[in-house]
Design an enzyme around this catalytic site. Structure first.
Site, PDB file in Angstrom:
ATOM      1  N   CYS A 104       0.957  -1.262   0.017  1.00 37.16           N
ATOM      2  CA  CYS A 104      -0.112  -0.120  -0.063  1.00 37.16           C
ATOM      3  C   CYS A 104       1.005   0.976  -0.162  1.00 37.16           C
ATOM      4  O   CYS A 104       1.471   1.605   0.948  1.00 37.16           O
ATOM      5  CB  CYS A 104      -1.057   0.045   1.134  1.00 37.16           C
ATOM      6  SG  CYS A 104      -1.799   1.561   1.246  1.00 37.16           S
ATOM      7  N   CYS A 147      -0.809   4.317   2.181  1.00 36.86           N
ATOM      8  CA  CYS A 147      -0.903   4.159   3.787  1.00 36.86           C
ATOM      9  C   CYS A 147      -0.354   2.897   4.173  1.00 36.86           C
ATOM     10  O   CYS A 147       0.920   2.827   3.962  1.00 36.86           O
ATOM     11  CB  CYS A 147      -2.154   4.738   4.206  1.00 36.86           C
ATOM     12  SG  CYS A 147      -3.717   3.860   3.357  1.00 36.86           S
TER      13      CYS A 147
END
Lengths: 107, 208, 119
Positions: free
Chosen positions: B108, B111
């Site tokens: 990711c 985040c």
């Protein structure tokens, strides 16, 4: 936003550091931070995207120089301010109260 | 307070953290917004009850039951729902399978999205900018830092979790494991093999 | 925020949020179609990573209709859109890199992040 969180493809962060047999939490402070965000999620305080944004607005220098759960600490307070759970002034006052109390205890 | 110094230069925690989070908890409890034992409960769930063992059991079963694997690939979330493995950070799940032609790895970049409902909380490196910045840019170098060498003729597919779809890798089954039970196989499904940064653990009892 | 008791926490975290919505418009793109990522720079929240802006990819999968993070994050409602998984080659994303030409990155993208490639 074109923020510090958007790191995909950036150079200069160095090698990935892994930890053998890493515990879920590295200390009580991580549990404490996680628990607040965990309850925000479980109780449906806000959309997940608002949580993400509450990290993205962190000071960029702090974002890069602190471990992950500090990001969540900032989320815990930003989300509380944005959703009217408590004010920055209330938080500051409570910090000072606890600090004074701890000083008395250790004196 | 526990202090951990990381070789990447992170010393945790900064001095202001412990006091600030105590103050936050104290305000939330005092205002009747949060129950103290609920805070303890959510920590206990993710520290002791939900974790990579859950995902490992699913992968091991997929290795031995082709029909189950086909269902996982076709309808990941429906299959997980039957096992009670849905919920927060796991509303939508797609399984991607490693083969002789393809190696998958998940990140990711924006985040720290991760399939909590199936694998528990992510390791620190998964959430750190080192991994998040580089695995899309130079996946083979990053995998090599995990000791994972993917043959050059194999395609690497990096999955960047930018939406609410959570990706889980089905690693290749180690050789020499034909006679093992599902429980024995699950022992070989290490956490990182479901993220894609490692292979499944080789079976030590396999003939050399 | 409702006050959760300890014995309600496990069920709460095992109850998935529904991020999908009924489709009201047909999807603009089809699997296999070439798309170019728009060069968007909103001041608020977005899930469009910088490294993909302006790059050309191929629609790998249509996930369905999902709430839109760019408005959800700011209390502006779900404004659901079609969500796609888009395949990019590492070469398209990063030019002449020292990796493997066949390697790929797959990114989930909302419809308003994308334009069709016009030839």
């Amino acid at each position: 936003m074109n923020g510090i969180h958007d790191v995909g493809g950036e150079h200069g962060f160095g090698a990935v550091t892994t930890e053998a047999n890493e515990p879920v939490f590295h200390g009580q402070w991580e549990r404490d931070v996680f628990s607040v965000i965990g309850i925000y999620f479980a109780a449906g305080l806000c959309p997940l995207d608002e949580f993400r944004h509450s990290i993205e607005v962190m000071d960029p220098a702090e974002y890069l120089s602190t471990p992950y759960y500090v990001h969540w600490l900032r989320a815990a307070e930003n989300l509380a301010f944005w959703n009217g759970l408590f004010t920055p002034e209330e938080l500051q006052a409570r910090i000072e109260e606890i600090e004074a109390h701890e000083k008395r205890e250790s004196a | 307070m526990d202090q951990i110094t990381r070789s990447d230069g992170y010393t945790q925690p900064p001095p202001y953290v412990a006091l600030r989070i105590k103050a936050i908890q104290s305000l939330l409890v005092e205002k009747g917004l949060v129950a103290q034992d609920a805070l303890d409960e959510v920590v206990d769930i993710y520290e002791n009850r939900i974790g990579p063992k859950d995902g490992a059991a699913v992968i091991a079963r997929a290795w031995v039951e082709p029909e189950f694997k086909a269902r996982l690939l076709e309808d990941g979330i429906g299959t997980l729902a039957e096992l009670g493995m849905t919920g927060f950070e796991g509303a939508h799940v797609l399984f991607v399978e490693n083969t002789d032609q393809v190696h998958n790895v998940v990140v990711c970049t924006l985040c720290s999205c991760y399939p909590w409902a199936v694998l528990g909380l992510p390791p620190a490196w998964y959430k750190a900018p080192q991994y998040r910045s580089r695995v899309v840019l130079e996946p083979r170098k990053v995998l090599a830092e995990f000791g994972t060498t993917v043959p050059s003729e194999k395609e690497i597919r990096v999955w960047d979790s930018t939406a609410e779809i959570r990706y889980i890798v089905i690693p290749q089954r180690p050789s020499g494991t034909e006679g093992l039970s599902v429980d024995q196989l699950a022992e070989l499904v290490n956490r990182d093999s479901m993220i894609g940064t490692r292979f499944a653990t080789p079976y030590e009892g396999a003939a050399a | 925020m409702r006050l959760l008791q300890a014995n309600e926490v496990y069920d709460a975290i095992r109850t998935p949020t529904n991020f999908t919505r009924e489709e009201t418009e047909p999807p603009r793109f089809t699997v296999g179609q070439e798309v170019v990522v728009r060069n968007l720079n909103p001041r608020g929240h977005t899930r469009l990573p910088r490294y993909a802006k302006g790059r050309v990819g191929v629609i790998e999968r249509h996930h369905g209709c999902f709430v839109f993070p760019d408005t959800m994050a700011h209390g502006k409602g779900p404004h659901p859109q079609h969500l796609y998984n888009v395949r990019f080659t590492l070469t398209e994303l990063f030019g002449d890199h020292d990796g493997n030409a066949a390697d790929t990155v797959y990114i989930d993208m909302w419809e308003s992040y994308l334009d069709p490639v016009t030839s």
